[in-house]
Write an enzyme that holds these catalytic residues in place. Structure first.
Site, PDB file in Angstrom:
ATOM      1  CB  SER B  56      -0.901   0.001   1.240  1.00 54.36           C
ATOM      2  OG  SER B  56      -1.676   1.190   1.293  1.00 54.36           O
ATOM      3  CE  LYS B 117      -2.888  -3.007  -0.578  1.00 54.90           C
ATOM      4  NZ  LYS B 117      -3.484  -3.248  -1.832  1.00 54.90           N
ATOM      5  CD  GLU B 124      -7.495   2.428  -0.359  1.00 55.26           C
ATOM      6  OE1 GLU B 124      -6.433   1.860  -0.036  1.00 55.26           O
ATOM      7  OE2 GLU B 124      -7.878   2.491  -1.551  1.00 55.26           O
TER       8      GLU B 124
END
Lengths: 248, 248, 248, 248
Positions: B56, B117, B124
């Site tokens: 990221s 992730k 996010e």
């Protein structure tokens, strides 16, 4: 900085009698912005100014400065500036073009400061909820994941690095992965509700902010009656085959 | 770093034929963690290691380092460490106790890195959605608010300061308050969907993450058929009073 | 009608060995439609037909007939028709044009019946949740409202009259307004989850169906960890002003 | 039956001047229940009664009777009963115990009728949304499904049979599976919003009702600015690697 609602209202009313023209009252609490507007109108009769300063940063502000969102008449805010300058953090270099040389901002007439703060808090609920959902998923994973380690790592350059993620890292580190010292009972302080009311008034979809507030209601065992209705209906489907005349 | 899905699968299969025992394949893309597990099992037959490195930070990683979430066998990850050390940011002082002296983290066997992730990306989406809803409210406010100024101020010590809020400040500054250079059409890259599937599998409520994904679907005009169904039903209520035999 | 999942799979496998070409297996349970497709493909090798009959109506079906959603090869379904005709309710006059003279429907190849049934159940969750939320509001009202009376009235010509509302009226009548004989713990049987996975796969926004499933998760105290994360973060804001070096 | 809001308010004020003690005003529109309370208090000074009659059933009420939810003083409601008896449907046999021999119900003082009607409408939005989401899924299915056929079948004894499902069957039959004569633009009439405000005031989680209202906002292209914020942020991640000094 008086608790919002009746205590602030009473304080404003008491002060109003003591103040002279061009004096100002500064409300650094969490008043509803529409209350600010009403108070401002009231005080204007006596030429007293009302300045609302929405303040964020928690107890950490003492170290890093407070984020202050200001509403009120130009004249009164200008006079207040030296105090705000001291309380605010130094402006980040990137923000000088937008904010000038001050680490606080004036957003408009009385009410504007608390309006921006109100939405800030609703966003805060939304951000917290998003992290919280993710961290709960990790506790259910087939991998044995450590939320402290994850939160710390995410603050190392990830897209979701944030101050809240730093606080999460600290919380997991202090309390352990199970957060066993805490109960899952979460209050809300009003701003989230006012924001949703505002969204409804303007027809703006706010599903994430709404989810965040509802999750707090669920945490306080609201929704239990709904669940009993669901259970009752399920019971009826499978229940005693009493004759039901008149159904379609 | 090959696009997830078929391209990665083909690459892994091609490499598998060329590699020797104790060699390792590093997948720095955005593979689904269950694919990692399958590939890892496949390669294990030839004693080839599979290391998944969820990464990221976007294009900014070149400046500040990449946030890397690693899964795979100890032995292979240890060998890879010097490379990861170079790519990662230096560990923040606060995070040394949790992460050691490295700015990346190893979370478990193959799949663990991409799992962390995956959830990162779903969070996010949730964070972005929370900010986006708030900024839309400001455009509807009776105060004439400037989102660039607000986003910049929030990064001055507020509870919701974050890298995403810094990017928002930059975006509003570059494009103006109306964001008129952009269309409201938002893709999603898969991780948000996989996260919700995982949440469903584990019975974990994820209303904010779900809201964030649905809002992207809405932005792409999905949901239009639903809306036509609603319109059709409203039309029926108020429509021609045709006799409806057989209704309750 | 065998429980979905392993029991059905085993039964199908056992039967497969005993059946001859042109025989048919009818699955009247709640199998996942993708399992139907797999089983159908398996049986096709032996020219055995697989017919999936999603069935709704609960125990009341004995009185009013069962709603049957059928998938499978034409030939096998046609042969099964006389049995379905007996189990189904007589076709409502309004529905004859759409359904013909039968009270059941054939929707396509194997899997189509359970697919329609799956979405039916997700909608059922959504409908139940909408009523449940409304009835909970009534318990909080300043008016002393009686949910049994309301549910009964709504079935007298209102837009929201439905069989579920009839069941609600009955449930409130039997158990009293407080539904005190029940706990707010609500299971889900799989179809709601599969529907949401399907929606995610197709990028169709399903916020109401998603809310309904999440509310069942909340009823089972899932989400408690999330709530503890929120509490932990709130605690950090206002907690001991420990120096936080390295924060923005 | 005057449109809610200013038209009703003006009418009430005009009538107030003309009425004598013990006269009554009947508001059969969709007033907000808090307005009823205010008007009732106003009229009480002149001993005029205010009766709110929330009415559901659409244009079909002419055939099957109207569902009427009544608030107001006993005395005035009793006098109005013969009129309500004519307008209401005959009480279903199952509902006689709960409703007595009348097909309408009196729920309490002024405001109670519109309060029950308000929540009715919010539930209506929720039910409609649940069906709409399901029917959209069918349009994306690998099976070639016909929504008219499905809606008709569901009214044959399924758990989700309802008047709304009958209307859906009719709508699909009239307009075809694509509903191509309609645009996906859905208004809301206020009650859904007021219900959510009430839920927020009482801390009752209403995720499905909220989803239903938000979906209407989305249908009217609200949320587009949010989507542009998301696009702007995505652009920033992957955008020009401009140096970002001062970021964490």
């Amino acid at each position: 900085m008086v608790p919002a609602g009746a205590p602030t209202q009473k304080t404003v009313e008491s002060l109003a009698k003591l103040l002279d023209a061009d004096d100002a009252i500064v409300d650094g609490g969490n008043s509803k912005w529409t209350d600010d507007k009403a108070r401002s109108a009231l005080l204007r009769a006596n030429k007293v100014h009302y300045v609302d300063v929405g303040t964020s940063g928690g107890v950490w502000g003492l170290e890093v400065g407070y984020c202050m969102m200001v509403g009120g008449p130009q004249r009164a805010v200008r006079r207040l500036a030296p105090i705000l300058d001291v309380l605010a953090p130094p402006t980040a270099p990137d923000s000088v073009a937008a904010l000038g040389d001050r680490g606080w901002a004036h957003f408009g007439p009385s009410g504007a400061g608390h309006y921006v703060k109100m939405v800030h808090n609703a966003i805060e609920y939304g951000l917290m909820q998003a992290y919280a959902e993710g961290f709960e998923l990790f506790t259910q994973s087939e991998f044995e994941l450590d939320n402290a380690k994850i939160a710390h790592l995410w603050n190392q350059g990830s897209v979701i690095r944030s101050w809240l993620c730093e606080l999460a890292a600290r919380a997991f580190e202090e309390d352990g992965n199970a957060l066993s010292s805490l109960e899952g009972w979460v209050e809300d302080s009003g701003e989230g509700r006012w924001t949703l009311q505002d969204a409804i008034d303007h027809g703006v979809p706010t599903p994430a902010l709404s989810a965040a507030l509802n999750s707090r209601f669920y945490s306080r065992e609201e929704g239990d009656y709904s669940a009993r209705v669901l259970a009752a209906l399920r019971n009826q489907f499978g229940g005693h085959p009493v004759r039901k005349s008149g159904s379609t």
